[in-house]
Structure formats: structure tokens, C-alpha cells
Design an enzyme around this catalytic site. Structure first.
Site, PDB file in Angstrom:
ATOM      1  N   HIS A 126       0.869  -1.179   0.000  1.00  0.00           N
ATOM      2  CA  HIS A 126       0.000   0.000   0.000  1.00  0.00           C
ATOM      3  C   HIS A 126       0.909   1.232   0.000  1.00  0.00           C
ATOM      4  CE1 HIS A 126      -2.804   2.932   1.866  1.00  0.00           C
ATOM      5  NE2 HIS A 126      -3.775   2.126   1.500  1.00  0.00           N
ATOM      6  N   ASP A 203       3.025  -4.631   8.058  1.00  0.00           N
ATOM      7  CA  ASP A 203       1.811  -3.846   7.882  1.00  0.00           C
ATOM      8  C   ASP A 203       0.641  -4.809   8.050  1.00  0.00           C
ATOM      9  OD1 ASP A 203      -0.476  -2.680   6.911  1.00  0.00           O
ATOM     10  OD2 ASP A 203       0.450  -1.789   5.139  1.00  0.00           O
ATOM     11  N   GLN A 206      -4.470  -5.374   6.925  1.00  0.00           N
ATOM     12  CA  GLN A 206      -5.444  -6.321   6.363  1.00  0.00           C
ATOM     13  C   GLN A 206      -5.374  -7.705   7.006  1.00  0.00           C
ATOM     14  OE1 GLN A 206      -7.847  -5.385   4.573  1.00  0.00           O
ATOM     15  NE2 GLN A 206      -7.125  -3.416   3.804  1.00  0.00           N
ATOM     16  N   LYS A 229     -10.424  -0.699  10.765  1.00  0.00           N
ATOM     17  CA  LYS A 229     -10.608  -1.903   9.941  1.00  0.00           C
ATOM     18  C   LYS A 229     -10.911  -3.118  10.813  1.00  0.00           C
ATOM     19  CE  LYS A 229      -7.333  -0.303   6.408  1.00  0.00           C
ATOM     20  NZ  LYS A 229      -8.067   0.127   5.226  1.00  0.00           N
ATOM     21  N   CYS A 364      -4.746   2.408  -3.662  1.00  0.00           N
ATOM     22  CA  CYS A 364      -3.510   2.960  -3.064  1.00  0.00           C
ATOM     23  C   CYS A 364      -2.339   2.004  -3.242  1.00  0.00           C
ATOM     24  CB  CYS A 364      -3.684   3.277  -1.583  1.00  0.00           C
ATOM     25  SG  CYS A 364      -4.909   4.515  -1.269  1.00  0.00           S
TER      26      CYS A 364
END
Ligand code: PMP
Length: 405
Positions: A126, A203, A206, A229, A364
Site C-alpha cells: 500500500h 503492515d 489487512q 478496519k 492505493c
């Protein structure tokens, strides 16, 4: 048959927004990778905190300030448990994954990176795990090395192994791709980096919503995620970091709360994690975020994962029957696709009119789009509150879209 969570109807009833309609059609919300909807416990926690105990944290001696501070620190404990961190001083509150990675790049870069030093990122990142390193590159002349992806949307681990050299200072990669759905072999990635004595930042934007994350078992050095999220409010995020790194890193921002003692002759800094938390934190958001984490832990992240995986498998099987469809990567909690030559935005707009909310565009991740040779995809991303019926609505809406072209 899909494995059932406790009771999908009851679960959906916890999320007031799921009962709304768009264009006189029941909303089918399949944009969960962008942000998730909030259960009533989260909404109530926000109202409750503002209604009964709102006061700025840490600095007050009065009762409300103490209550507010206790709730904020209890939230930090909740995050510590959620990630299985070894200490709450390793949990830094930020405003989201983006800020977490900017903090990391700035502060780690300041302390450990010099001109010519290298960071390894990947082709599926991202922008928020690319641009902060590019900004550091402009400030300090560091170099980005990029792990390529294979044609089926996985990280090329053989190529990854060749990127290390004596200038490599950190690896910063996504756990799960927000475009491809690919769940990266993070344990292997970390093991390889650690063989070179290089720390790894993950990261987790997700992954944290969809699978149990144990930062100690994973042995990552840093882990970032966003509360919004994971069914929590916007403006709240976390950077987990191993104490031995965080201790050595300088503050990211200056201001109240991050200091020990301030004199014009020189200032000392607070202990972890407060050294990295300048100014009034989003304490109400943090308190509500902890309620969201409790909510998903009550459902059970393993149950969530099993349910979502089978829902997406069902979706992918249905999608594969659509003529001319191209599915990208390795769908997990999300699936990205294009319908022949129909522009992804046209698909998105028409799906919207049919009540189905998906995301379209580059997500993104423009370097990944370049690698795939496309300008964007349609992305349907799922939550435990989505149903097989909603997948059927998506599939029939897609067939309608095709028939319009
Ligand atoms: N990384 C990944 C993989 C993401 O999917 C996102 C959100 N789309 C981010 C980082 C940025 O998260 P936020 O906007 O909440 O800071």
C-alpha cells in the site's frame, strides 16, 4: 454449507448500519477492507465515555481525568492481549496504520539509517508502506529495494533472499495484500531477515481484522494496524514495537506527554510508550477501539477466519463462472477482479445502484497496478457479518452489469 458463527442474524443485529437501504435496496456492504462497520458496543462506548467520564487523560488529578486515564490504559492492555505483546509499553497509540509506518520510518530512520542504507519493501505494498520510506530517502539518501511478485500474486521469496546485503537495515512488508488478498508467508519472511540480523516491520492493516496475530510467535519487530478496519472507530491505530528497538528510537513528535522534563537548556523524554505519544491522544477512540477488539475476540478470530475463508471460497467459485472475468492474486478475505474490458469504475457505479458497495480503482497500490498492467480492479472485501445470500446478490448484480454492456 458454510460454517456458522454463533448466529449470523444476531451478529448482524449488532451492527445498526447493516439494516439500512440504499436506492430502496438492502445494503450489501462489501468494502470491509477500506473500513468495517461498527457494532453497537463500540458506538455505545463512544457515547458513554463522552456522556459520563470525558476529561483529558494523564494530566488531571480530578476524578473524571483519573477515570479517563484508567480506561485509556485498560485499552492499551486490551491491545497488548489482542496482539499477545509481552508488555503494554510496546503498544503505541497512533491515528492509524499510516501514522504508525510514518512514525517508524521517521524514528527508526533517524536512529539507524544513513545515506546508502537500504529498506526492503515489496511490489504489493500500500502507498502507506512506500511513501514514508521514499520521504526518508529524500531526507537521508536511503535506498528502497523491492521484492517482486510472481505472476500468481505471491512474493518472490527467492528474489527476496538476494536483496540482503551489509546495507540492509529493515524489511517492511504487508502481511496481507489489500489488492491481491495474498496472505504472505510472514514467518518465513521474518526468519530470513533475522538470519541477516535485520528487523522486520509488518503492515497488519489487512491481517489484524481476519486472523489471530501473535507478535511474539511471529517474532516481528514492529506491527502496525488500524482500529477502523477491526470494527473500531476511525483515527485510532497501533504501532507495536519490540522494546529493545523502541528504547533506542527518538521521539516522532514533540509536545505534551512525551517529555520527562523541559528546560530551554535541554529536554528529557518520557518512558515508553509515552515517548511516542505527543499531545492529547484520541482517548475516547482508544477506549471504543478496545471494545471492538473485545467484540472480535469474543467471536473468536479462528471462527472468523474459518467463516470468512469459506464465504470467499463460495464467492470465488461463483465469480469463476462469470465469462471473461479475471481474478487477481490469492483471494483470502477479499477478492479483486476485472470483467473483460468493462472499466472497473463502471462496474463499481452500477453495482452501487444495485445496492452493492465495493471498492474500485488502484487501492492505493499504484506500483502493483503497474506490475499487473492495469489501472485498477473491482474489490469485494468481506467480514464475518456478510452472508452467502449477499454473495449471491453480488454475483447476480455482476451478471446484470455484464448484460448492460
Ligand atoms: N496498509 C494496508 C495494507 C491497507 O489496506 C491500508 C488501508 N487501505 C493501509 C495500510 C492504510 O491504513 P489507514 O488508512 O487506516 O492508515
Amino acid at each position: 454449507m458454510l460454517p456458522e458463527l454463533p448466529d449470523i442474524k444476531e451478529i448482524r443485529a449488532d451492527f445498526p448500519i447493516l439494516s439500512r437501504e440504499v436506492y430502496n435496496t438492502p445494503l450489501v456492504y462489501l468494502d470491509n477492507a477500506a473500513t468495517t462497520q461498527k457494532p453497537r458496543v463500540v458506538l455505545d462506548a463512544i457515547t458513554q465515555a463522552y456522556t459520563t467520564s470525558n476529561a483529558n487523560v494523564h494530566r488531571g488529578l480530578h476524578r473524571l481525568s483519573q477515570e479517563s486515564t484508567e480506561m485509556l490504559e485498560a485499552s492499551r492492555q486490551t491491545v497488548k492481549r489482542f496482539l499477545n505483546a509481552s508488555s503494554s509499553s510496546e503498544i503505541i497509540f497512533t491515528k492509524g496504520t499510516t501514522e504508525s509506518i510514518n512514525l517508524l520510518a521517521t524514528s527508526f530512520g533517524e536512529r539507524f539509517m544513513h545515506e546508502g542504507d537500504e529498506v526492503i519493501v515489496s511490489e504489493m505494498e500500500h502507498h502507506s508502506n512506500i511513501v514514508p520510506w521514499q520521504l526518508l530517502s529524500e531526507r537521508r539518501g536511503i535506498v528502497l529495494r523491492v521484492i517482486p511478485i510472481t505472476d500468481d500474486g505471491r512474493l518472490d521469496l527467492d528474489a527476496y533472499k538476494t536483496l540482503f546485503n551489509e546495507k540492509t537495515r529493515i524489511v517492511s512488508v504487508t502481511h496481507v495484500s489489500n489488492v491481491l488478498g495474498t496472505v504472505n508467508p510472514i514467518d518465513e519472511i521474518i526468519r530470513i531477515a533475522h538470519q541477516h540480523e535485520v528487523p522486520v516491520a509488518v503492515d497488519g492493516a489487512q491481517s489484524a481484522p481476519h486472523q489471530f496475530v501473535d507478535v511474539q510467535a511471529m517474532d516481528c519487530d514492529f506491527f502496525a494496524f488500524s482500529a477502523h478496519k477491526v470494527y473500531g472507530p476511525t483515527g485510532v491505530g497501533v504501532l507495536y514495537g519490540k522494546e529493545r528497538w523502541l528504547e533506542q528510537m527518538p521521539p516522532y513528535q514533540g509536545g505534551g506527554e512525551m517529555i520527562g522534563r523541559v528546560r530551554f537548556s535541554g529536554t528529557t523524554f518520557n518512558e515508553l510508550p509515552y515517548k511516542f505519544e505527543a499531545g492529547t491522544p484520541n482517548y475516547i477512540g482508544n477506549i471504543a477501539a478496545a471494545k471492538a477488539l473485545d467484540y472480535v475476540q469474543n467471536l473468536g478470530l479462528d471462527n472468523i477466519r474459518t467463516y470468512e475463508e469459506s464465504l470467499v471460497k463460495y464467492a470465488v467459485e461463483g465469480l469463476q463462472e462469470i465469462p471473461d472475468i479475471k481474478i487477481y492474486g490469492q483471494p483470502s478475505s477479499l477478492v479483486s477482479f476485472n470483467l473483460g474490458k468493462i472499466h472497473h469504475s463502471d462496474v463499481g457505479v452500477l453495482l452501487d445502484r444495485l445496492g452493492v458497495a465495493v471498492r474500485t480503482g488502484h487501492h492505493c497500490a499504484e506500483p502493483l497496478m503497474d506490475r499487473l498492467g492495469i489501472t485498477g480492479t473491482v474489490r469485494a472485501s468481506f467480514s464475518f457479518y456478510n452472508t452467502k445470500h449477499e454473495v449471491d446478490v453480488l454475483l447476480s448484480a455482476l451478471r446484470k452489469v455484464i448484460s448492460m454492456f
